[in-house]
Write a protein that holds these residues in place. Structure first.
Motif, PDB file in Angstrom:
ATOM      1  N   GLY A  98       0.820  -1.199   0.000  1.00 17.65           N
ATOM      2  CA  GLY A  98       0.000   0.000   0.000  1.00 17.65           C
ATOM      3  C   GLY A  98       0.857   1.254   0.000  1.00 17.65           C
ATOM      4  N   THR A  99       0.217   2.378   0.205  1.00 18.49           N
ATOM      5  CA  THR A  99       0.898   3.673   0.172  1.00 18.49           C
ATOM      6  C   THR A  99       1.579   3.951   1.504  1.00 18.49           C
ATOM      7  N   VAL A 100       2.867   4.292   1.432  1.00 18.65           N
ATOM      8  CA  VAL A 100       3.668   4.569   2.631  1.00 18.65           C
ATOM      9  C   VAL A 100       4.270   5.965   2.504  1.00 18.65           C
ATOM     10  N   PRO A 101       3.719   6.959   3.208  1.00 16.50           N
ATOM     11  CA  PRO A 101       4.358   8.284   3.234  1.00 16.50           C
ATOM     12  C   PRO A 101       5.656   8.222   4.042  1.00 16.50           C
ATOM     13  N   VAL A 102       6.649   8.980   3.589  1.00 17.14           N
ATOM     14  CA  VAL A 102       7.928   9.058   4.303  1.00 17.14           C
ATOM     15  C   VAL A 102       8.357  10.525   4.354  1.00 17.14           C
ATOM     16  N   ALA A 103       8.697  10.995   5.528  1.00 16.35           N
ATOM     17  CA  ALA A 103       9.187  12.359   5.705  1.00 16.35           C
ATOM     18  C   ALA A 103      10.659  12.308   6.079  1.00 16.35           C
ATOM     19  N   VAL A 104      11.460  13.151   5.431  1.00 11.84           N
ATOM     20  CA  VAL A 104      12.887  13.223   5.727  1.00 11.84           C
ATOM     21  C   VAL A 104      13.199  14.641   6.199  1.00 11.84           C
ATOM     22  N   ASP A 105      13.793  14.746   7.392  1.00 12.17           N
ATOM     23  CA  ASP A 105      14.050  16.076   7.947  1.00 12.17           C
ATOM     24  C   ASP A 105      15.410  16.614   7.506  1.00 12.17           C
ATOM     25  N   GLU A 106      15.750  17.800   7.996  1.00 11.85           N
ATOM     26  CA  GLU A 106      16.983  18.463   7.584  1.00 11.85           C
ATOM     27  C   GLU A 106      18.232  17.692   8.002  1.00 11.85           C
ATOM     28  N   GLU A 107      18.101  16.878   9.040  1.00 13.54           N
ATOM     29  CA  GLU A 107      19.232  16.072   9.490  1.00 13.54           C
ATOM     30  C   GLU A 107      19.281  14.717   8.800  1.00 13.54           C
ATOM     31  N   LEU A 108      18.419  14.552   7.795  1.00 12.87           N
ATOM     32  CA  LEU A 108      18.329  13.316   7.013  1.00 12.87           C
ATOM     33  C   LEU A 108      17.959  12.117   7.882  1.00 12.87           C
ATOM     34  N   ARG A 109      17.031  12.355   8.791  1.00 17.34           N
ATOM     35  CA  ARG A 109      16.382  11.280   9.527  1.00 17.34           C
ATOM     36  C   ARG A 109      15.007  11.074   8.903  1.00 17.34           C
ATOM     37  N   ALA A 110      14.672   9.838   8.642  1.00 14.91           N
ATOM     38  CA  ALA A 110      13.442   9.525   7.918  1.00 14.91           C
ATOM     39  C   ALA A 110      12.405   8.912   8.849  1.00 14.91           C
TER      40      ALA A 110
END
Length: 276
Positions: A98-110
């Motif tokens: 299925g659909t998996v949203p992923v957010a990556v922050d400025e420190e490249l932590r996902a």
């Protein structure tokens, strides 16, 4: 020639975490070629991305011997790989689960957000077969955390042990456990010891993928969060820390978040590119 990037996920130390391959554009690759690339690399999983436009990707995950519907550590690795090239922000991964949203922050932590999870009871015969394959006994189990099948993109059997020593001493029947897992459509076993209400140590045998043990397992971490919520062992806005890989000399750190009003589970971690 297929370009495969290599990452260690759920760690900032290249010697820790769980290694994953990432192919950023698998548009022209056949299923057989993806499986061959994963087998040659030999990591628990390799993620193959097909750009869909914008920051959306179709993602498929291959272990050395099979395709799996969803893989957490390869998702974290792939998201960081994309962010290193295009910048941090929100991504959408279309997976077989299925659909998996992923957010990556400025420190490249996902942070991935799982598909909607579910949890099922385990009958006694299945429990006995799993314990026999592990060379565990019922006396090894933590009675406050009963066995369950748990799903959050991939299916896992959660077994909690009463002692850290039992978790550390893992030597199982590879073929017998693989047969059991195949019959029950399991990707790993999530073996757990509870240090405190919000801190756990986990290990994940993965014989169905041709790997003795997965060093850091994001899909199982998501399933475990759903398991704790189902049992009332975690609050509606719980934050959990999972330590994995210590017994393999490859420590990783997984953060699990539950949010009230949202059945999905969030799993966060770092990833570092491997150059050697």
């Amino acid at each position: 020639m297929t370009t495969v990037l290599r990452y260690a996920a759920f760690t900032t130390d290249p010697s820790g975490g769980n290694k994953a391959g990432v192919v950023l554009d698998a548009t022209e690759l056949t299923d057989d070629r993806m499986l061959a690339v994963a087998a040659e690399l030999g990591y628990s999983e390799t993620a193959f991305l097909t750009p869909l436009g914008g920051r959306d990707y179709r993602v498929r995950y291959f272990a050395p011997t099979m395709e799996v519907p969803f893989c957490g550590h390869a998702t974290i690795a792939a998201a960081v790989a994309v962010a290193e090239q295009t910048g941090p922000g929100d991504l959408v991964f279309e997976t077989k689960a299925g659909t998996v949203p992923v957010a990556v922050d400025e420190e490249l932590r996902a942070t991935l957000t799982s598909v909607e999870p579910h949890v099922q009871e385990v009958d006694q015969a299945d429990l006995q077969e799993a314990l026999a394959a592990l060379d565990w006994s019922a006396a090894d189990l933590d009675q406050s955390l009963p066995p369950r099948f748990a799903y959050a993109g991939a299916r896992h059997l959660v077994l909690a042990t009463a002692t850290r020593e039992r978790l550390a001493d893992l030597s199982y029947d590879f073929d017998r456990l693989a047969t059991f897992m195949t019959a029950h459509d399991l990707i790993t076993l999530q073996l757990v010891w509870r240090e405190s209400a919000a801190v756990f140590h986990v290990r994940d045998p993965f014989p169905v993928g041709g790997v003795v043990e997965d060093p850091a397992t994001g899909a199982a971490a998501a399933a475990f969060g759903a398991y704790l919520r189902e049992l009332g062992q975690a609050g509606p806005d719980a934050r959990l820390t999972l330590h994995q890989g210590e017994d393999l000399g490859s420590p990783g750190l997984l953060h699990v978040e539950l949010r009230s009003g949202d059945p999905r589970v969030r799993v966060s971690g770092a990833a570092v590119r491997l150059t050697d």
